[in-house]
Design a protein around this motif. Structure first.
Motif, PDB file in Angstrom:
ATOM      1  N   LEU A   1      -2.001  -0.998 -18.612  1.00 25.43           N
ATOM      2  CA  LEU A   1      -2.560  -0.064 -17.638  1.00 25.43           C
ATOM      3  C   LEU A   1      -3.543   0.898 -18.278  1.00 25.43           C
ATOM      4  N   GLN A   2      -3.333   1.214 -19.563  1.00 24.52           N
ATOM      5  CA  GLN A   2      -4.162   2.173 -20.293  1.00 24.52           C
ATOM      6  C   GLN A   2      -4.220   3.521 -19.566  1.00 24.52           C
ATOM      7  N   LEU A   3      -3.038   3.972 -19.136  1.00 25.36           N
ATOM      8  CA  LEU A   3      -2.922   5.256 -18.442  1.00 25.36           C
ATOM      9  C   LEU A   3      -2.075   6.237 -19.249  1.00 25.36           C
ATOM     10  N   ASP A   4      -2.159   6.096 -20.582  1.00 19.58           N
ATOM     11  CA  ASP A   4      -1.543   7.041 -21.518  1.00 19.58           C
ATOM     12  C   ASP A   4      -0.027   7.044 -21.505  1.00 19.58           C
ATOM     13  N   TRP A   5       0.594   5.917 -21.152  1.00 17.60           N
ATOM     14  CA  TRP A   5       2.027   5.786 -21.332  1.00 17.60           C
ATOM     15  C   TRP A   5       2.324   5.499 -22.802  1.00 17.60           C
ATOM     16  N   LYS A   6       3.347   6.156 -23.339  1.00 21.27           N
ATOM     17  CA  LYS A   6       3.736   5.988 -24.731  1.00 21.27           C
ATOM     18  C   LYS A   6       5.157   5.428 -24.810  1.00 21.27           C
TER      19      LYS A   6
ATOM     20  N   GLU B   1       0.824  -1.206   0.000  1.00 16.69           N
ATOM     21  CA  GLU B   1       0.000   0.000   0.000  1.00 16.69           C
ATOM     22  C   GLU B   1       0.859   1.258   0.000  1.00 16.69           C
ATOM     23  N   ASP B   2       1.942   1.230   0.756  1.00 20.98           N
ATOM     24  CA  ASP B   2       2.830   2.381   0.816  1.00 20.98           C
ATOM     25  C   ASP B   2       3.517   2.608  -0.532  1.00 20.98           C
ATOM     26  N   LEU B   3       3.957   1.531  -1.169  1.00 16.05           N
ATOM     27  CA  LEU B   3       4.568   1.650  -2.491  1.00 16.05           C
ATOM     28  C   LEU B   3       3.564   2.199  -3.502  1.00 16.05           C
ATOM     29  N   ALA B   4       2.338   1.724  -3.401  1.00 18.47           N
ATOM     30  CA  ALA B   4       1.285   2.198  -4.316  1.00 18.47           C
ATOM     31  C   ALA B   4       1.060   3.697  -4.173  1.00 18.47           C
ATOM     32  N   ARG B   5       1.181   4.228  -2.957  1.00 15.17           N
ATOM     33  CA  ARG B   5       0.991   5.662  -2.736  1.00 15.17           C
ATOM     34  C   ARG B   5       2.065   6.485  -3.458  1.00 15.17           C
ATOM     35  N   HIS B   6       3.260   5.928  -3.564  1.00 15.53           N
ATOM     36  CA  HIS B   6       4.337   6.631  -4.261  1.00 15.53           C
ATOM     37  C   HIS B   6       4.172   6.537  -5.782  1.00 15.53           C
TER      38      HIS B   6
ATOM     39  N   ALA C   1      13.317 -16.701  -4.818  1.00 15.48           N
ATOM     40  CA  ALA C   1      12.748 -17.978  -4.392  1.00 15.48           C
ATOM     41  C   ALA C   1      11.228 -17.908  -4.292  1.00 15.48           C
ATOM     42  N   LEU C   2      10.716 -16.768  -3.816  1.00 19.31           N
ATOM     43  CA  LEU C   2       9.270 -16.590  -3.666  1.00 19.31           C
ATOM     44  C   LEU C   2       8.614 -16.043  -4.925  1.00 19.31           C
ATOM     45  N   GLY C   3       9.421 -15.393  -5.786  1.00 17.62           N
ATOM     46  CA  GLY C   3       8.869 -14.788  -6.995  1.00 17.62           C
ATOM     47  C   GLY C   3       8.001 -13.587  -6.716  1.00 17.62           C
ATOM     48  N   ALA C   4       8.365 -12.800  -5.701  1.00 15.49           N
ATOM     49  CA  ALA C   4       7.564 -11.632  -5.336  1.00 15.49           C
ATOM     50  C   ALA C   4       8.405 -10.666  -4.524  1.00 15.49           C
ATOM     51  N   PHE C   5       7.928  -9.415  -4.427  1.00 18.43           N
ATOM     52  CA  PHE C   5       8.576  -8.455  -3.556  1.00 18.43           C
ATOM     53  C   PHE C   5       8.440  -8.904  -2.102  1.00 18.43           C
ATOM     54  N   SER C   6       9.457  -8.638  -1.313  1.00 14.68           N
ATOM     55  CA  SER C   6       9.442  -9.031   0.099  1.00 14.68           C
ATOM     56  C   SER C   6       8.862  -7.901   0.946  1.00 14.68           C
ATOM     57  N   PHE C   7       7.566  -7.659   0.777  1.00 16.91           N
ATOM     58  CA  PHE C   7       6.894  -6.636   1.551  1.00 16.91           C
ATOM     59  C   PHE C   7       6.812  -7.040   3.017  1.00 16.91           C
ATOM     60  N   GLU C   8       6.867  -6.044   3.897  1.00 17.31           N
ATOM     61  CA  GLU C   8       6.673  -6.276   5.320  1.00 17.31           C
ATOM     62  C   GLU C   8       5.245  -5.871   5.661  1.00 17.31           C
ATOM     63  N   GLU C   9       4.323  -6.722   5.285  1.00 16.34           N
ATOM     64  CA  GLU C   9       2.902  -6.357   5.365  1.00 16.34           C
ATOM     65  C   GLU C   9       2.420  -6.112   6.783  1.00 16.34           C
ATOM     66  N   ASP C  10       3.091  -6.703   7.773  1.00 12.48           N
ATOM     67  CA  ASP C  10       2.633  -6.547   9.153  1.00 12.48           C
ATOM     68  C   ASP C  10       3.399  -5.467   9.908  1.00 12.48           C
ATOM     69  N   THR C  11       4.301  -4.787   9.221  1.00 16.48           N
ATOM     70  CA  THR C  11       5.098  -3.760   9.876  1.00 16.48           C
ATOM     71  C   THR C  11       4.381  -2.426   9.800  1.00 16.48           C
ATOM     72  N   GLU C  12       4.270  -1.763  10.943  1.00 15.36           N
ATOM     73  CA  GLU C  12       3.634  -0.454  10.952  1.00 15.36           C
ATOM     74  C   GLU C  12       4.522   0.540  10.240  1.00 15.36           C
ATOM     75  N   GLU C  13       3.899   1.414   9.505  1.00 13.96           N
ATOM     76  CA  GLU C  13       4.639   2.402   8.731  1.00 13.96           C
ATOM     77  C   GLU C  13       5.298   3.405   9.663  1.00 13.96           C
TER      78      GLU C  13
ATOM     79  N   LEU D   1       1.567   4.722 -12.245  1.00 10.58           N
ATOM     80  CA  LEU D   1       2.308   3.465 -12.277  1.00 10.58           C
ATOM     81  C   LEU D   1       1.770   2.539 -11.197  1.00 10.58           C
ATOM     82  N   GLN D   2       2.031   1.250 -11.368  1.00  8.37           N
ATOM     83  CA  GLN D   2       1.646   0.248 -10.384  1.00  8.37           C
ATOM     84  C   GLN D   2       2.819  -0.695 -10.134  1.00  8.37           C
ATOM     85  N   ALA D   3       2.908  -1.211  -8.907  1.00 14.32           N
ATOM     86  CA  ALA D   3       4.014  -2.089  -8.539  1.00 14.32           C
ATOM     87  C   ALA D   3       4.048  -3.352  -9.388  1.00 14.32           C
ATOM     88  N   THR D   4       2.892  -3.822  -9.839  1.00 13.65           N
ATOM     89  CA  THR D   4       2.839  -5.059 -10.610  1.00 13.65           C
ATOM     90  C   THR D   4       3.588  -4.945 -11.938  1.00 13.65           C
ATOM     91  N   VAL D   5       3.681  -3.719 -12.474  1.00 16.16           N
ATOM     92  CA  VAL D   5       4.440  -3.520 -13.712  1.00 16.16           C
ATOM     93  C   VAL D   5       5.878  -3.983 -13.516  1.00 16.16           C
TER      94      VAL D   5
END
Length: 223
Positions: free
Chosen positions: A80-85, A22-27, A200-212, A33-37
């Protein structure tokens, strides 16, 4: 968490280290842009770089990683269809969001990529097409660049996706360059450091339970 650290000429460099998705998405959201890209591009690039045997040219894994990373970023940005060229000035894959005056380039980085305690650089020397996009003020020398459809790209804010694989992780960041020393970038005005991509996990190592952490600090360093 936001850390502000010093840079030459008495200016500052902002370093963002989002720990949760969620924090990355805010940036990324203000840049359309989206993190999944980047998550998808890093995964495919890393997998493709491992398809070679020792008999292949030494540059093959790294070059293929870059080819596939750029290709997947292209595919994901278009979805994304957000007008990136997409354009390719002097064969340099270049993405732009004209409404926001943003530009995006992808490059491998050095061992300081993706960590807040070091200043990263592009891993390999860059040619004139790359260098001309960064001037001494961190602006883009790409005004009035013609596109394939007859339009023009007016980009003021260049962001570079840097990536570097080490210790079973791909470290990456989305950062704004300020200047180049020779053929490599040596300073930045802003860095968004992604959580490491765990191969190994094939994903970002987010700290989902860590308070911001809402704290921040700053230092101004002069040459």
């Amino acid at each position: 968490m936001i850390l502000i650290t010093g840079r030459e000429r008495g200016t500052v460099m902002a370093i963002h280290t989002p720990k949760t998705r969620e924090d990355l998405a805010r940036h990324l959201y203000p840049m359309r842009l989206q993190a999944t890209v980047f998550e998808r591009a890093v995964a495919v690039g890393a997998a493709e770089s491992r398809t070679y045997s020792k008999g292949a040219p030494k540059s093959a894994p790294n070059m293929t990683r870059w080819y596939r990373t750029v290709e997947v970023i292209h595919e994901q940005l278009m979805l994304l269809q957000l007008d990136w060229k997409r354009s390719d000035p002097q064969n340099l894959p270049y993405f732009s969001q004209t409404d926001l005056n943003l530009g995006l380039i992808t490059s491998s980085g050095d061992e300081f990529t993706g960590v807040a305690w070091g200043t990263p650089s592009t891993k390999n020397p860059k040619g004139s097409a790359f260098a001309r996009r960064v001037d001494e003020n961190g602006q883009i020398a790409m005004f009035g660049q013609p596109t394939d459809d007859g339009g023009e790209i007016d980009v003021k804010y260049l962001w570079i996706l840097l990536y570097n694989e080490r210790d079973g992780m791909v470290f990456l960041e989305l950062s704004r360059p300020t200047s180049m020393a020779g053929k490599q970038i040596d300073s930045w005005s802003e860095r968004i450091i992604f959580p490491p991509f765990d191969l190994a996990l094939g994903a970002f190592s987010f700290e989902e339970d860590t308070e911001e952490d809402e704290g921040f600090g700053f230092t101004v360093a002069r040459r």
